[in-house]
Design a protein around this motif. Structure first.
Motif, PDB file in Angstrom:
ATOM      1  N   PHE A 414       0.824  -1.217   0.000  1.00 37.98           N
ATOM      2  CA  PHE A 414       0.000   0.000   0.000  1.00 37.98           C
ATOM      3  C   PHE A 414       0.851   1.257   0.000  1.00 37.98           C
ATOM      4  CE2 PHE A 414      -2.787  -3.232   1.957  1.00 37.98           C
ATOM      5  CZ  PHE A 414      -3.806  -3.206   1.017  1.00 37.98           C
ATOM      6  N   ASP A 415       0.518   2.178  -0.923  1.00 34.52           N
ATOM      7  CA  ASP A 415       1.231   3.448  -1.056  1.00 34.52           C
ATOM      8  C   ASP A 415       0.323   4.657  -0.845  1.00 34.52           C
ATOM      9  OD1 ASP A 415       3.701   2.242  -1.779  1.00 34.52           O
ATOM     10  OD2 ASP A 415       2.988   2.000  -3.839  1.00 34.52           O
ATOM     11  N   TYR A 416      -0.976   4.474  -1.113  1.00 30.38           N
ATOM     12  CA  TYR A 416      -1.940   5.569  -1.006  1.00 30.38           C
ATOM     13  C   TYR A 416      -2.884   5.277   0.167  1.00 30.38           C
ATOM     14  CZ  TYR A 416      -0.392   6.798  -5.724  1.00 30.38           C
ATOM     15  OH  TYR A 416       0.362   7.132  -6.828  1.00 30.38           O
ATOM     16  N   PHE A 417      -2.977   6.233   1.100  1.00 27.96           N
ATOM     17  CA  PHE A 417      -3.784   6.058   2.308  1.00 27.96           C
ATOM     18  C   PHE A 417      -4.816   7.176   2.389  1.00 27.96           C
ATOM     19  CE2 PHE A 417       0.347   4.152   2.894  1.00 27.96           C
ATOM     20  CZ  PHE A 417       0.065   2.924   3.484  1.00 27.96           C
ATOM     21  N   CYS A 418      -6.099   6.800   2.458  1.00 23.72           N
ATOM     22  CA  CYS A 418      -7.176   7.788   2.383  1.00 23.72           C
ATOM     23  C   CYS A 418      -8.053   7.784   3.634  1.00 23.72           C
ATOM     24  CB  CYS A 418      -8.040   7.520   1.161  1.00 23.72           C
ATOM     25  SG  CYS A 418      -7.151   7.606  -0.407  1.00 23.72           S
ATOM     26  N   GLY A 419      -8.119   8.930   4.297  1.00 20.83           N
ATOM     27  CA  GLY A 419      -8.986   9.112   5.448  1.00 20.83           C
ATOM     28  C   GLY A 419     -10.149  10.002   5.079  1.00 20.83           C
ATOM     29  N   VAL A 420     -10.756  10.642   6.077  1.00 20.57           N
ATOM     30  CA  VAL A 420     -11.908  11.523   5.849  1.00 20.57           C
ATOM     31  C   VAL A 420     -11.692  12.846   6.564  1.00 20.57           C
ATOM     32  CG1 VAL A 420     -14.371  11.858   6.292  1.00 20.57           C
ATOM     33  CG2 VAL A 420     -13.540   9.632   5.539  1.00 20.57           C
ATOM     34  N   PHE A 421     -12.033  13.941   5.882  1.00 25.65           N
ATOM     35  CA  PHE A 421     -11.942  15.274   6.475  1.00 25.65           C
ATOM     36  C   PHE A 421     -12.957  16.161   5.778  1.00 25.65           C
ATOM     37  CE2 PHE A 421      -9.444  19.297   7.420  1.00 25.65           C
ATOM     38  CZ  PHE A 421      -9.694  19.258   8.777  1.00 25.65           C
ATOM     39  N   LYS A 422     -13.247  17.312   6.369  1.00 26.58           N
ATOM     40  CA  LYS A 422     -14.286  18.195   5.830  1.00 26.58           C
ATOM     41  C   LYS A 422     -13.846  18.977   4.600  1.00 26.58           C
ATOM     42  CE  LYS A 422     -13.098  21.952   9.030  1.00 26.58           C
ATOM     43  NZ  LYS A 422     -13.601  22.858  10.088  1.00 26.58           N
ATOM     44  N   ARG A 438     -14.012  13.703   1.216  1.00 33.40           N
ATOM     45  CA  ARG A 438     -15.166  14.401   1.765  1.00 33.40           C
ATOM     46  C   ARG A 438     -16.416  13.569   1.557  1.00 33.40           C
ATOM     47  NH1 ARG A 438     -14.835  20.409  -0.734  1.00 33.40           N
ATOM     48  NH2 ARG A 438     -16.499  20.764   0.808  1.00 33.40           N
ATOM     49  N   PRO A 439     -17.181  13.282   2.626  1.00 33.69           N
ATOM     50  CA  PRO A 439     -18.384  12.451   2.490  1.00 33.69           C
ATOM     51  C   PRO A 439     -19.528  13.204   1.819  1.00 33.69           C
ATOM     52  CG  PRO A 439     -18.176  13.231   4.739  1.00 33.69           C
ATOM     53  CD  PRO A 439     -16.925  13.672   4.027  1.00 33.69           C
ATOM     54  N   MET A 440     -20.274  12.491   0.997  1.00 34.25           N
ATOM     55  CA  MET A 440     -21.435  13.055   0.309  1.00 34.25           C
ATOM     56  C   MET A 440     -22.705  12.372   0.810  1.00 34.25           C
ATOM     57  SD  MET A 440     -20.123  15.294  -1.818  1.00 34.25           S
ATOM     58  CE  MET A 440     -18.770  15.662  -0.686  1.00 34.25           C
ATOM     59  N   ASP A 441     -22.816  12.196   2.113  1.00 37.54           N
ATOM     60  CA  ASP A 441     -23.926  11.445   2.692  1.00 37.54           C
ATOM     61  C   ASP A 441     -24.981  12.339   3.322  1.00 37.54           C
ATOM     62  OD1 ASP A 441     -22.673  12.286   5.034  1.00 37.54           O
ATOM     63  OD2 ASP A 441     -21.606  10.387   5.292  1.00 37.54           O
ATOM     64  N   GLY A 442     -25.965  11.711   3.964  1.00 33.74           N
ATOM     65  CA  GLY A 442     -27.048  12.459   4.579  1.00 33.74           C
ATOM     66  C   GLY A 442     -26.575  13.370   5.692  1.00 33.74           C
ATOM     67  N   GLU A 447     -26.717  17.878   8.337  1.00 33.37           N
ATOM     68  CA  GLU A 447     -26.162  18.430   9.570  1.00 33.37           C
ATOM     69  C   GLU A 447     -25.072  19.463   9.312  1.00 33.37           C
ATOM     70  OE1 GLU A 447     -24.476  16.940  13.940  1.00 33.37           O
ATOM     71  OE2 GLU A 447     -24.521  15.532  12.256  1.00 33.37           O
ATOM     72  N   PHE A 448     -24.300  19.256   8.241  1.00 34.35           N
ATOM     73  CA  PHE A 448     -23.197  20.172   7.947  1.00 34.35           C
ATOM     74  C   PHE A 448     -23.264  20.694   6.506  1.00 34.35           C
ATOM     75  CE2 PHE A 448     -21.486  16.984  10.992  1.00 34.35           C
ATOM     76  CZ  PHE A 448     -21.340  17.823  12.096  1.00 34.35           C
TER      77      PHE A 448
END
Length: 471
Positions: A414-422, A438-442, A447-448
């Motif tokens: 693994f070379d590419y590591f992806c987390g979540v942020f605003k 960036r999440p595209m969820d409900g 909420e945001f």
């Protein structure tokens, strides 16, 4: 004697007249029949283009049920093309393919295709196209509207809600679906707005790539995405493309399949138990959008699909060796992945068991990674992308990774590591790349909403059937 001879002659004359009349009637019948068959032949085969098929024939001209040869006769033989006409036809066909590459910003490929045509300088439509390609190529800018790779957005979705009346039916799973999922209508609205604002889908490997230094050492560096100055590169991914059992009957696709044209699409079980093949999730929807808007894809790029392993892959229960379709399911996944990779799709690990990798022990990470590689990696092939479960990174450091967890994951390829942020954030190191999504969820939409205002007009996105937000 004279009276007898006269009587005999009259009888013969009457007999002759009857025969002559019968002959005339027979001739007239023959003429009528001949005219009828000539008329019917013209009716069925006029100009050789009629699709009408007679009894005992089939449309291919082969022997029908009567056993007689049914080849259509009288079809005019096409006039052979002259060498000049053949050359012009080949040039037009080549130009269609070259224009598609140019629309997807691969001007080098388009130029190479044109220059590979024999004596292309003698074909005006090719030289005109070549001039256009070179002119547009000269206007491109690295990263388009952005100044650096770190400004590039990476957005992600979970499995899309295909039938919101089932997902949002008030049962105990509604809240989770409202929190994490996006509906098909919302996804389509988002794609259209992204396209209208000049976003262009790119691969993660285009954003940052491995490069070699003068000393031969390998390190990661920003990519060379060349786009018009008003275009903005964008990465898209989808998590948990496994179609878990808990989603059954709640308005989601069942699995990914290949349609009659060998294109990736999805299956969904309908109310009556029948299985429908159609646009029930992101894969076929994105394929359809790119077909209609080729310039939304940079050099044919698609999205990343992130897979866990504890319930198989792509909707096939390849985790269960006791399943009667186990071997068949594994082969199906391999075939689907092969076709999708050829179309530009990328695949990533989402871990095997979808556990918090920051809290997990080193030993757990080792076992989880090895099992994912054995059960999922063996089907989809090598991948160097790891998308963290829950978006939680293995380390909180803003510096360089230094844990044993990272060392093992790096050793595993693994070379590419992806987390979540605003918002977009990227870290390019010599030996790895970190990129937030960036999440595209409900939750993000309800909420945001301020976190998405730079991307969408949510008033034109949010599904009216989505429940009100509740924490």
């Amino acid at each position: 004697m004279k009276e007898q001879r006269s009587s005999y002659t009259n009888k013969n004359r009457k007999k002759f007249n009857k025969i002559l009349l019968l002959a005339i009637e027979a001739a007239l019948i023959c003429v009528i029949v001949a005219v009828y068959f000539i008329y019917m032949k013209n009716f069925y085969h006029k100009d050789g283009n009629s699709n009408t098929v007679k009894t005992g024939q089939n449309s291919s001209g082969k022997k029908g049920s009567s056993g007689k040869n049914t080849n259509v006769k009288g079809t005019p033989t096409p006039t052979p093309l002259t060498e000049e006409e053949k050359r012009e036809k080949e040039a037009k066909e080549l130009l269609e393919k070259a224009n598609l590459s140019a629309m997807q910003y691969d001007y080098d490929k388009a130029i190479t295709m044109v220059k590979g045509f024999d004596n292309y300088t003698q074909v005006k439509i090719l030289t005109d196209a070549l001039s256009g390609y070179e002119e547009k190529k000269s206007t491109l800018k690295r990263f388009g509207a952005y100044d650096s790779a770190s400004q590039i957005n990476h957005i992600f979705f979970h499995i899309l809600v295909a039938d919101d009346s089932k997902a949002f039916d008030g049962d105990y799973k509604q809240k989770g679906y409202n929190y994490y999922m996006t509906t098909i209508s919302e996804f389509n609205a988002m794609l259209q707005q992204l396209y209208d604002q000049g976003y262009v889908l790119v691969k993660l490997h285009d954003v940052s790539k491995k490069g070699k230094g003068k000393d031969g050492s390998v390190s990661f560096e920003p990519g060379d995405i060349m786009l018009p100055p008003d275009k903005k590169p964008l990465v898209i991914s989808q998590d948990d493309v496994n179609y878990y059992e808990y989603m059954t009957g709640d308005g989601f696709a069942k699995r990914i399949v290949l349609d009659k044209d060998n294109s990736p699409t999805t299956e969904m079980v309908m109310d009556d138990g029948s299985v429908s093949v159609g646009d029930y999730d992101m894969v076929p929807l994105l394929e359809k959008f790119i077909k209609e808007h080729p310039d939304f894809s940079y050099k044919g790029a698609r999205a990343i699909l992130a897979l866990t392993g504890y319930e198989g892959a792509l909707g096939y229960r390849t985790n269960d060796a006791s399943s009667p379709t186990y071997k068949q399911d594994k082969e199906s996944v391999k075939k689907i992945v092969k076709v999708m990779k050829e179309r530009g799709w990328e695949f990533a690990s989402h871990s095997y068991g979808h556990r918090n990798m920051e809290k997990a022990t080193y030993n757990f990470i080792v076992k989880d990674t090895d099992r994912w590689e054995k059960e999922v990696g063996s089907l989809i092939g090598p991948t160097d992308i790891l998308i963290f479960p829950f978006g939680i990174d293995i380390e909180t450091t803003m510096g360089h990774y230094n844990s044993d967890k990272f060392k093992y994951l790096k050793k595993s390829g693994f070379d590419y590591f992806c987390g979540v942020f605003k918002e977009p954030w990227m870290q390019i190191k010599t030996d790895y790349v970190r990129m937030t999504r960036r999440p595209m969820d409900g939750q993000a939409m309800l909420e945001f909403p301020e976190r998405l205002k730079d991307l969408f007009d949510l008033s034109k996105v949010i599904d009216p059937n989505r429940p009100k937000w509740e924490k």
